[in-house]
Design a protein around this motif. Sequence first.
Motif, PDB file in Angstrom:
ATOM      1  N   LYS A 137      16.074  32.246  -5.857  1.00  0.00           N
ATOM      2  CA  LYS A 137      15.550  33.584  -6.119  1.00  0.00           C
ATOM      3  C   LYS A 137      14.300  33.583  -6.995  1.00  0.00           C
ATOM      4  CE  LYS A 137      19.315  36.889  -5.560  1.00  0.00           C
ATOM      5  NZ  LYS A 137      20.217  37.846  -6.245  1.00  0.00           N
ATOM      6  N   LEU A 150      12.712  37.087  -0.920  1.00  0.00           N
ATOM      7  CA  LEU A 150      13.457  37.815  -1.945  1.00  0.00           C
ATOM      8  C   LEU A 150      12.551  38.512  -2.954  1.00  0.00           C
ATOM      9  CD1 LEU A 150      16.297  35.221  -2.510  1.00  0.00           C
ATOM     10  CD2 LEU A 150      16.582  37.521  -1.595  1.00  0.00           C
ATOM     11  N   GLN A 151      11.388  37.961  -3.185  1.00  0.00           N
ATOM     12  CA  GLN A 151      10.467  38.542  -4.158  1.00  0.00           C
ATOM     13  C   GLN A 151       9.454  39.490  -3.522  1.00  0.00           C
ATOM     14  OE1 GLN A 151       8.743  35.526  -6.786  1.00  0.00           O
ATOM     15  NE2 GLN A 151      10.604  34.305  -6.621  1.00  0.00           N
ATOM     16  N   GLU A 153       8.332  42.488  -0.365  1.00  0.00           N
ATOM     17  CA  GLU A 153       8.760  43.835  -0.005  1.00  0.00           C
ATOM     18  C   GLU A 153      10.097  43.777   0.735  1.00  0.00           C
ATOM     19  OE1 GLU A 153       7.405  46.796  -0.654  1.00  0.00           O
ATOM     20  OE2 GLU A 153       5.790  45.910  -1.838  1.00  0.00           O
ATOM     21  N   GLU A 154      10.998  44.666   0.368  1.00  0.00           N
ATOM     22  CA  GLU A 154      12.315  44.669   1.007  1.00  0.00           C
ATOM     23  C   GLU A 154      12.199  44.913   2.509  1.00  0.00           C
ATOM     24  OE1 GLU A 154      16.412  46.216  -0.583  1.00  0.00           O
ATOM     25  OE2 GLU A 154      15.392  47.914   0.376  1.00  0.00           O
ATOM     26  N   ASN A 155      11.299  45.806   2.903  1.00  0.00           N
ATOM     27  CA  ASN A 155      11.130  46.088   4.335  1.00  0.00           C
ATOM     28  C   ASN A 155      10.736  44.831   5.109  1.00  0.00           C
ATOM     29  OD1 ASN A 155      11.839  48.737   4.135  1.00  0.00           O
ATOM     30  ND2 ASN A 155       9.772  49.563   4.264  1.00  0.00           N
ATOM     31  N   MET A 157      11.561  41.762   4.349  1.00  0.00           N
ATOM     32  CA  MET A 157      12.765  40.946   4.441  1.00  0.00           C
ATOM     33  C   MET A 157      13.690  41.472   5.553  1.00  0.00           C
ATOM     34  SD  MET A 157      15.684  40.407   1.509  1.00  0.00           S
ATOM     35  CE  MET A 157      16.153  42.149   1.589  1.00  0.00           C
ATOM     36  N   LEU A 158      13.853  42.791   5.618  1.00  0.00           N
ATOM     37  CA  LEU A 158      14.762  43.385   6.589  1.00  0.00           C
ATOM     38  C   LEU A 158      14.205  43.332   8.010  1.00  0.00           C
ATOM     39  CD1 LEU A 158      15.955  46.464   4.497  1.00  0.00           C
ATOM     40  CD2 LEU A 158      17.095  44.264   4.806  1.00  0.00           C
ATOM     41  N   ALA A 194      19.534  38.726   2.854  1.00  0.00           N
ATOM     42  CA  ALA A 194      19.707  40.149   2.536  1.00  0.00           C
ATOM     43  C   ALA A 194      20.935  40.364   1.655  1.00  0.00           C
ATOM     44  CB  ALA A 194      19.814  40.968   3.818  1.00  0.00           C
ATOM     45  N   SER A 197      20.153  39.329  -1.830  1.00  0.00           N
ATOM     46  CA  SER A 197      19.283  40.277  -2.526  1.00  0.00           C
ATOM     47  C   SER A 197      20.089  41.370  -3.224  1.00  0.00           C
ATOM     48  CB  SER A 197      18.289  40.909  -1.548  1.00  0.00           C
ATOM     49  OG  SER A 197      18.917  41.862  -0.701  1.00  0.00           O
ATOM     50  N   LYS A 198      21.305  41.611  -2.719  1.00  0.00           N
ATOM     51  CA  LYS A 198      22.195  42.615  -3.313  1.00  0.00           C
ATOM     52  C   LYS A 198      23.386  41.977  -4.024  1.00  0.00           C
ATOM     53  CE  LYS A 198      19.684  45.909  -1.582  1.00  0.00           C
ATOM     54  NZ  LYS A 198      18.785  46.693  -2.464  1.00  0.00           N
TER      55      LYS A 198
END
Length: 227
Positions: A137, A150-151, A153-155, A157-158, A194, A197-198
């Motif tokens: 991470k 992981l560092q 933009e979340e979009n 990654m998704l 993902a 990340s949570k």
Amino acid sequence: MSQIDTIDWEKMDGLIPVVTQEASTNEVLMLAYMDKEALTLTLESNIAHYFSRSKQRIWKKGESSGHTQEIVDIMLDCDNDTILLKVNQTGVACHTGRKSCFFTSMKTNEEVLPVEVDTTAAYGVIDTLYHTIQEKKNDDPKKSYTAKLLQGEENSMLKKIVEESGEFTFAIKDNDTEEIIYEAADITYHVLVALASKNVSPDRVKQELARRFGISGIEEKNSRTEK
């Protein structure tokens, strides 16, 4: 009043930190947590049990690896809010295969303990990969693709999950076995990123799948609709 009841569980939100030491050397092996049930099981069985915050369940140390911890003594601190376990460690304490979970120097950023045991077979490739992702991470995103995901933009990654799902679907459509396996591995990796990340352990997914055994697909789907 028992020793267990002297702990203010409500103040501790139901969990008490536990420092675990090798009894013969006083080497610190790990830090974990116990709830009341885990502490009771530890006292009754004389084998360390903990409550995993990531898995959201009680686990017996060594349940997968066989690297158990036999209790020599259990010490409660002066504030009744921290436990010190003195144990005889079988094998290694850390899931990485090192004797102790404390193996990276923050001063030099060097790993000061060697890997003693290959734990991949014991923990399985999914859990091993998840832990590896967690460890990356904070790596340099210029050197680690996982850290970059992981560092970033979340979009972004998704989107990778969506992209890999599409490629997997086309592999199925094309009836290309090798490509199916390759793309399924890609999806698995990106889903684990993902989850990491949570901080959701894949063990919780396994628990949910296990819960569904004995429940028909229609019943399970209806139970979600009713919520």
